[in-house]
Design a protein around this motif. Structure first.
Motif, PDB file in Angstrom:
ATOM      1  N   PHE A   1       0.818  -1.209   0.000  1.00  0.00           N
ATOM      2  CA  PHE A   1       0.000   0.000   0.000  1.00  0.00           C
ATOM      3  C   PHE A   1       0.857   1.267   0.000  1.00  0.00           C
ATOM      4  O   PHE A   1       0.602   2.184  -0.756  1.00  0.00           O
ATOM      5  CB  PHE A   1      -0.947   0.019   1.213  1.00  0.00           C
ATOM      6  N   ASN A   2       1.824   1.329   0.882  1.00  0.00           N
ATOM      7  CA  ASN A   2       2.653   2.513   1.050  1.00  0.00           C
ATOM      8  C   ASN A   2       3.967   2.300   0.295  1.00  0.00           C
ATOM      9  O   ASN A   2       5.047   2.232   0.870  1.00  0.00           O
ATOM     10  CB  ASN A   2       2.897   2.747   2.544  1.00  0.00           C
ATOM     11  N   THR A   3       3.866   2.199  -1.027  1.00  0.00           N
ATOM     12  CA  THR A   3       4.991   1.785  -1.861  1.00  0.00           C
ATOM     13  C   THR A   3       6.092   2.833  -1.982  1.00  0.00           C
ATOM     14  O   THR A   3       7.226   2.488  -2.300  1.00  0.00           O
ATOM     15  CB  THR A   3       4.499   1.397  -3.267  1.00  0.00           C
ATOM     16  N   VAL A   4       5.790   4.090  -1.744  1.00  0.00           N
ATOM     17  CA  VAL A   4       6.817   5.128  -1.812  1.00  0.00           C
ATOM     18  C   VAL A   4       7.782   4.983  -0.640  1.00  0.00           C
ATOM     19  O   VAL A   4       8.998   5.100  -0.791  1.00  0.00           O
ATOM     20  CB  VAL A   4       6.183   6.541  -1.820  1.00  0.00           C
ATOM     21  N   LEU A   5       7.253   4.693   0.523  1.00  0.00           N
ATOM     22  CA  LEU A   5       8.052   4.650   1.745  1.00  0.00           C
ATOM     23  C   LEU A   5       8.560   3.251   2.095  1.00  0.00           C
ATOM     24  O   LEU A   5       9.668   3.099   2.598  1.00  0.00           O
ATOM     25  CB  LEU A   5       7.190   5.185   2.899  1.00  0.00           C
TER      26      LEU A   5
ATOM     27  N   ALA B   1     -12.899   2.589  -0.987  1.00  0.00           N
ATOM     28  CA  ALA B   1     -12.093   2.294   0.200  1.00  0.00           C
ATOM     29  C   ALA B   1     -10.611   2.397  -0.135  1.00  0.00           C
ATOM     30  O   ALA B   1      -9.833   3.008   0.618  1.00  0.00           O
ATOM     31  CB  ALA B   1     -12.424   0.911   0.746  1.00  0.00           C
ATOM     32  N   LEU B   2     -10.223   1.842  -1.262  1.00  0.00           N
ATOM     33  CA  LEU B   2      -8.820   1.910  -1.674  1.00  0.00           C
ATOM     34  C   LEU B   2      -8.393   3.355  -1.911  1.00  0.00           C
ATOM     35  O   LEU B   2      -7.304   3.767  -1.484  1.00  0.00           O
ATOM     36  CB  LEU B   2      -8.598   1.076  -2.933  1.00  0.00           C
ATOM     37  N   LYS B   3      -9.250   4.142  -2.542  1.00  0.00           N
ATOM     38  CA  LYS B   3      -8.927   5.555  -2.787  1.00  0.00           C
ATOM     39  C   LYS B   3      -8.749   6.318  -1.476  1.00  0.00           C
ATOM     40  O   LYS B   3      -7.914   7.207  -1.380  1.00  0.00           O
ATOM     41  CB  LYS B   3      -9.993   6.199  -3.661  1.00  0.00           C
ATOM     42  N   ARG B   4      -9.525   5.968  -0.457  1.00  0.00           N
ATOM     43  CA  ARG B   4      -9.398   6.629   0.847  1.00  0.00           C
ATOM     44  C   ARG B   4      -8.037   6.352   1.467  1.00  0.00           C
ATOM     45  O   ARG B   4      -7.366   7.263   1.973  1.00  0.00           O
ATOM     46  CB  ARG B   4     -10.536   6.173   1.775  1.00  0.00           C
ATOM     47  N   VAL B   5      -7.606   5.089   1.424  1.00  0.00           N
ATOM     48  CA  VAL B   5      -6.291   4.747   1.980  1.00  0.00           C
ATOM     49  C   VAL B   5      -5.200   5.460   1.183  1.00  0.00           C
ATOM     50  O   VAL B   5      -4.280   6.044   1.759  1.00  0.00           O
ATOM     51  CB  VAL B   5      -6.054   3.219   1.986  1.00  0.00           C
ATOM     52  N   GLU B   6      -5.311   5.435  -0.129  1.00  0.00           N
ATOM     53  CA  GLU B   6      -4.321   6.111  -0.975  1.00  0.00           C
ATOM     54  C   GLU B   6      -4.269   7.610  -0.681  1.00  0.00           C
ATOM     55  O   GLU B   6      -3.193   8.197  -0.619  1.00  0.00           O
ATOM     56  CB  GLU B   6      -4.631   5.866  -2.454  1.00  0.00           C
ATOM     57  N   SER B   7      -5.419   8.220  -0.486  1.00  0.00           N
ATOM     58  CA  SER B   7      -5.488   9.648  -0.169  1.00  0.00           C
ATOM     59  C   SER B   7      -4.804   9.941   1.167  1.00  0.00           C
ATOM     60  O   SER B   7      -4.052  10.915   1.296  1.00  0.00           O
ATOM     61  CB  SER B   7      -6.944  10.107  -0.141  1.00  0.00           C
ATOM     62  N   ASP B   8      -5.067   9.107   2.176  1.00  0.00           N
ATOM     63  CA  ASP B   8      -4.444   9.300   3.489  1.00  0.00           C
ATOM     64  C   ASP B   8      -2.922   9.157   3.394  1.00  0.00           C
ATOM     65  O   ASP B   8      -2.180   9.931   4.002  1.00  0.00           O
ATOM     66  CB  ASP B   8      -5.005   8.320   4.507  1.00  0.00           C
ATOM     67  N   ILE B   9      -2.466   8.184   2.613  1.00  0.00           N
ATOM     68  CA  ILE B   9      -1.023   7.988   2.447  1.00  0.00           C
ATOM     69  C   ILE B   9      -0.412   9.208   1.751  1.00  0.00           C
ATOM     70  O   ILE B   9       0.634   9.708   2.175  1.00  0.00           O
ATOM     71  CB  ILE B   9      -0.726   6.684   1.685  1.00  0.00           C
ATOM     72  N   ARG B  10      -1.061   9.715   0.705  1.00  0.00           N
ATOM     73  CA  ARG B  10      -0.551  10.914   0.026  1.00  0.00           C
ATOM     74  C   ARG B  10      -0.484  12.101   0.987  1.00  0.00           C
ATOM     75  O   ARG B  10       0.489  12.856   0.994  1.00  0.00           O
ATOM     76  CB  ARG B  10      -1.428  11.269  -1.178  1.00  0.00           C
ATOM     77  N   THR B  11      -1.508  12.240   1.832  1.00  0.00           N
ATOM     78  CA  THR B  11      -1.505  13.315   2.827  1.00  0.00           C
ATOM     79  C   THR B  11      -0.322  13.157   3.774  1.00  0.00           C
ATOM     80  O   THR B  11       0.359  14.130   4.104  1.00  0.00           O
ATOM     81  CB  THR B  11      -2.832  13.336   3.611  1.00  0.00           C
ATOM     82  N   GLY B  12      -0.080  11.938   4.204  1.00  0.00           N
ATOM     83  CA  GLY B  12       1.066  11.676   5.073  1.00  0.00           C
ATOM     84  C   GLY B  12       2.387  11.996   4.403  1.00  0.00           C
ATOM     85  O   GLY B  12       3.272  12.616   5.006  1.00  0.00           O
ATOM     86  N   LEU B  13       2.536  11.591   3.163  1.00  0.00           N
ATOM     87  CA  LEU B  13       3.774  11.866   2.434  1.00  0.00           C
ATOM     88  C   LEU B  13       3.988  13.364   2.266  1.00  0.00           C
ATOM     89  O   LEU B  13       5.109  13.860   2.420  1.00  0.00           O
ATOM     90  CB  LEU B  13       3.758  11.162   1.073  1.00  0.00           C
ATOM     91  N   LYS B  14       2.910  14.100   1.973  1.00  0.00           N
ATOM     92  CA  LYS B  14       3.016  15.567   1.838  1.00  0.00           C
ATOM     93  C   LYS B  14       3.441  16.218   3.146  1.00  0.00           C
ATOM     94  O   LYS B  14       4.046  17.282   3.150  1.00  0.00           O
ATOM     95  CB  LYS B  14       1.680  16.159   1.391  1.00  0.00           C
ATOM     96  N   ASN B  15       3.114  15.579   4.261  1.00  0.00           N
ATOM     97  CA  ASN B  15       3.464  16.106   5.585  1.00  0.00           C
ATOM     98  C   ASN B  15       4.752  15.480   6.132  1.00  0.00           C
ATOM     99  O   ASN B  15       5.044  15.614   7.320  1.00  0.00           O
ATOM    100  CB  ASN B  15       2.307  15.884   6.563  1.00  0.00           C
ATOM    101  N   ASN B  16       5.481  14.798   5.266  1.00  0.00           N
ATOM    102  CA  ASN B  16       6.761  14.176   5.633  1.00  0.00           C
ATOM    103  C   ASN B  16       6.640  13.164   6.762  1.00  0.00           C
ATOM    104  O   ASN B  16       7.529  13.065   7.619  1.00  0.00           O
ATOM    105  CB  ASN B  16       7.807  15.247   5.976  1.00  0.00           C
ATOM    106  N   ILE B  17       5.547  12.429   6.773  1.00  0.00           N
ATOM    107  CA  ILE B  17       5.369  11.365   7.757  1.00  0.00           C
ATOM    108  C   ILE B  17       6.239  10.186   7.320  1.00  0.00           C
ATOM    109  O   ILE B  17       6.073   9.659   6.227  1.00  0.00           O
ATOM    110  CB  ILE B  17       3.888  10.924   7.859  1.00  0.00           C
ATOM    111  N   LEU B  18       7.171   9.794   8.177  1.00  0.00           N
ATOM    112  CA  LEU B  18       8.090   8.709   7.853  1.00  0.00           C
ATOM    113  C   LEU B  18       7.808   7.439   8.638  1.00  0.00           C
ATOM    114  O   LEU B  18       8.386   6.394   8.352  1.00  0.00           O
ATOM    115  CB  LEU B  18       9.536   9.152   8.092  1.00  0.00           C
ATOM    116  N   GLY B  19       6.961   7.530   9.646  1.00  0.00           N
ATOM    117  CA  GLY B  19       6.645   6.372  10.468  1.00  0.00           C
ATOM    118  C   GLY B  19       5.401   6.630  11.285  1.00  0.00           C
ATOM    119  O   GLY B  19       4.833   7.716  11.251  1.00  0.00           O
TER     120      GLY B  19
END
Length: 156
Positions: A40-44, A112-130
């Motif tokens: 799911f979180n393939t960038v990180l 549901a998948l789009k919601r998880v993807e959206s949350d992950i993108r929001t986290g990445l934009k906020n530099n969430i690393l863990g």
């Protein structure tokens, strides 16, 4: 920002729920799904880690469709705190009074998948690393909320 297979997220979750109950007019808890799941979180996440946590995020999103997000959220974190890593969806559904068939269907929906993807993108934009990670106002805190935040809540 949390992951359903993160023990520290479980501890933080129950602490925050108690805090919200104690100060309902001061705190608004917004949950972001941030599975540290390589599928799911393939960038990180490049290697297998917390595999399945993305599916658990989908499960709670599906539960939200039946107005049971927080019940599902609490139940999943209770399972994690008790050291149980697998569960039966039918039993889980019965425990929090969900329609199991609808839950399974909604888990695999595009929304549901789009919601998880959206949350992950929001986290990445906020530099969430863990996880757990928190945003209070315009500041991000990794791991835990600092004491000064908790002091501000207690003072007001």
């Amino acid at each position: 920002f949390t992951d359903y297979q993160c023990f520290q997220c479980s501890k933080a979750h129950f602490f925050l729920r108690l805090l919200v109950d104690k100060y309902p007019d001061k705190i608004r808890l917004v949950h972001y799904h941030y599975p540290m799941d390589e599928k799911f979180n393939t960038v990180l996440v490049k290697e297998p880690f917390h595999t399945g946590s993305g599916m658990l995020a989908l499960l709670t999103i599906a539960a939200a469709g039946q107005n049971k997000f927080w019940e599902a959220n609490d139940a999943l974190y209770a399972v994690i705190q008790n050291g149980i890593t697998t569960f039966n969806i039918k039993e889980f559904s019965e425990k929090i009074q969900l329609d199991a068939e609808q839950l399974k269907k909604d888990m695999h929906s595009e929304s549901a998948l789009k919601r998880v993807e959206s949350d992950i993108r929001t986290g990445l934009k906020n530099n969430i690393l863990g996880t757990p990670s928190f945003i209070v106002g315009d500041k991000m805190y990794a791991g835990r909320l600092p004491n000064e935040i908790l002091d501000i809540i207690n003072e007001e």
